[in-house]
Motif scaffolding. Structure first.
Motif, PDB file in Angstrom:
ATOM      1  N   LEU A 184       0.824  -1.203   0.000  1.00  0.00           N
ATOM      2  CA  LEU A 184       0.000   0.000   0.000  1.00  0.00           C
ATOM      3  C   LEU A 184       0.863   1.260   0.000  1.00  0.00           C
ATOM      4  CD1 LEU A 184      -2.767  -1.036   2.577  1.00  0.00           C
ATOM      5  CD2 LEU A 184      -3.059  -0.794   0.106  1.00  0.00           C
ATOM      6  N   TYR A 189      -8.250  -1.385  -1.231  1.00  0.00           N
ATOM      7  CA  TYR A 189      -8.617  -1.274   0.186  1.00  0.00           C
ATOM      8  C   TYR A 189     -10.104  -0.965   0.347  1.00  0.00           C
ATOM      9  CZ  TYR A 189      -8.145  -0.084   5.136  1.00  0.00           C
ATOM     10  OH  TYR A 189      -8.268  -0.062   6.504  1.00  0.00           O
ATOM     11  N   ILE A 206      -5.906  -7.536   2.083  1.00  0.00           N
ATOM     12  CA  ILE A 206      -5.471  -6.136   2.020  1.00  0.00           C
ATOM     13  C   ILE A 206      -5.970  -5.415   3.265  1.00  0.00           C
ATOM     14  CG2 ILE A 206      -5.604  -3.958   0.762  1.00  0.00           C
ATOM     15  CD1 ILE A 206      -4.084  -5.936  -0.795  1.00  0.00           C
ATOM     16  N   GLY A 207      -5.123  -5.304   4.255  1.00  0.00           N
ATOM     17  CA  GLY A 207      -5.533  -4.662   5.495  1.00  0.00           C
ATOM     18  C   GLY A 207      -6.414  -5.586   6.311  1.00  0.00           C
ATOM     19  N   ARG A 239     -13.658  -2.274   7.957  1.00  0.00           N
ATOM     20  CA  ARG A 239     -12.318  -1.996   8.451  1.00  0.00           C
ATOM     21  C   ARG A 239     -12.356  -1.695   9.951  1.00  0.00           C
ATOM     22  NH1 ARG A 239      -9.343  -4.439   4.756  1.00  0.00           N
ATOM     23  NH2 ARG A 239      -9.898  -3.774   2.643  1.00  0.00           N
TER      24      ARG A 239
END
Length: 371
Positions: free
Chosen positions: A217, A241, A253-254, A297
């Motif tokens: 990222l 993301y 991703i994250g 998230r």
């Protein structure tokens, strides 16, 4: 100097004399006997861009990088560099340089001799090879260390010697294979910034392999996420993301909480999604009415004491971890156990405390299409 890019005149330093080249894979497959390591992969790296191949161990990313380098040959498909078909060319004929995970420095040679090795092998005179090497060492902030042995350098300095050695022949494409894996966390962050600034300043085409999503990222113009020998999704860091294509990308991703919800309306650009008794308006992403999976998230969830429970669902803190700049929580809720990160809070919420849970779509909540 601690950083490649710490030289204030970096942007005025002599740039590569060759123009940056594109890299293109057209339906490329690589097999080892009955095992398919890369399966029908197609992508393009635009000139002067840094594109990261990202994925877990065994996904095919390093094999893909080695096929760009010519260290592995494609079983099927076509590979082009700068528009030239290099599918069947050897590594020596491809005009690319690679920075290996191990750095691969010669321990019996000085820093200067290591960097000058490539031009010397290609027949450049020793004097000219040393001049070329000194130019690149100055560029990355190692002037004055040219007489040292690699063993006398720090890990970050050895990494920069490897970069200088790759740059000295001014390749059309520069390849990095897990370049930061041998560095500690603080140095990793510094050196990745160095690599990114150097790439931008010299307008280099870079293919970069890592399994570290934060690293990807931070440095990339675009990211190619690979899973099980195929491309799962390609996009900018923000696109991957905020708009993951599937559950694998959302989780890789994250950090993401994968939870179930229900779309309660059937049309429009936004969907009315019900989750844990709360309704959220989210980009529809092509889904119709019915059950859906959501990627939430950790910082898109807020916790409070529940004095104002409107638009919130209730839960209980099971674990709190203070990490200085943030507090991480594990929270039991009606939609499952949630991983929550709150920044800047001085006092942690104690384990066992009931909390009201609110969701903030603008911080990162996405419907996963087809999940």
């Amino acid at each position: 100097m601690n950083q490649i890019s710490s030289i204030s005149s970096l942007s005025r330093s002599p740039a590569s004399k060759k123009q940056a080249a594109s890299v293109e894979f057209r339906n490329v497959t690589k097999r080892y006997g009955s095992v398919t390591a890369v399966d029908d992969v197609s992508f393009t790296i635009e000139p002067g861009r840094l594109v990261t191949l990202l994925g877990p161990s065994g996904c095919g990313k390093t094999t893909t990088l080695r096929m760009i380098a010519g260290l592995e040959m494609a079983s099927e498909g076509q590979i082009l560099i700068g528009g030239r078909d290099v599918t069947n060319l050897s590594a020596a004929d491809r005009d690319v340089s690679m920075v290996f995970q191990s750095y691969a420095l010669f321990p019996h040679m000085s820093v200067l001799e290591n960097v000058a090795y490539g031009p010397t092998v290609q027949g450049v005179s020793k004097k000219d090879a040393y001049e070329m090497a000194m130019e690149k060492l100055a560029l990355i902030g190692l002037k004055g260390l040219e007489k040292r042995a690699p063993s006398e350098l720090s890990g970050g300095q050895q990494q920069r010697v490897a970069v200088a050695r790759a740059l000295v022949l001014e390749p059309q494409v520069l390849l990095f294979d897990e370049p930061l894996s041998n560095l500690d966390a603080k140095l990793r962050r510094r050196v990745r910034e160095d690599i990114r600034e150097l790439q931008q300043s010299l307008n280099l085409t870079v293919a970069y392999v890592t399994h570290d999503q934060e690293e990807a990222l931070a440095v990339s113009d675009r990211i190619i996420v690979m899973s099980n020998a195929r491309i799962a999704q390609t996009g900018t860091p923000r696109e991957l993301y905020e708009e993951p294509a599937d559950l694998f990308v959302a989780d890789f991703i994250g950090d993401a909480n994968i939870v179930s919800g229900e779309v309660v309306d059937g049309s429009g650009a936004t969907a009315n999604v019900r989750i844990g008794g709360v309704n959220l308006e989210l980009p529809r992403r092509g889904v119709g009415q019915g059950p859906v999976k959501l990627a939430i998230r950790p910082d898109a969830i807020t916790l409070d004491d529940g004095s104002n429970a409107a638009g919130k669902t209730m839960g209980t803190v099971r674990k709190a971890s203070y990490l200085g700049t943030q507090v991480e929580y594990e929270v039991e809720s009606p939609v499952g156990n949630l991983f929550v990160v709150q920044y800047g809070r001085k006092d942690s919420i104690a384990a066992g405390t009931p909390v009201a849970i609110a969701f903030a779509p603008e911080r990162g909540i996405a419907i996963i299409p087809g999940a």
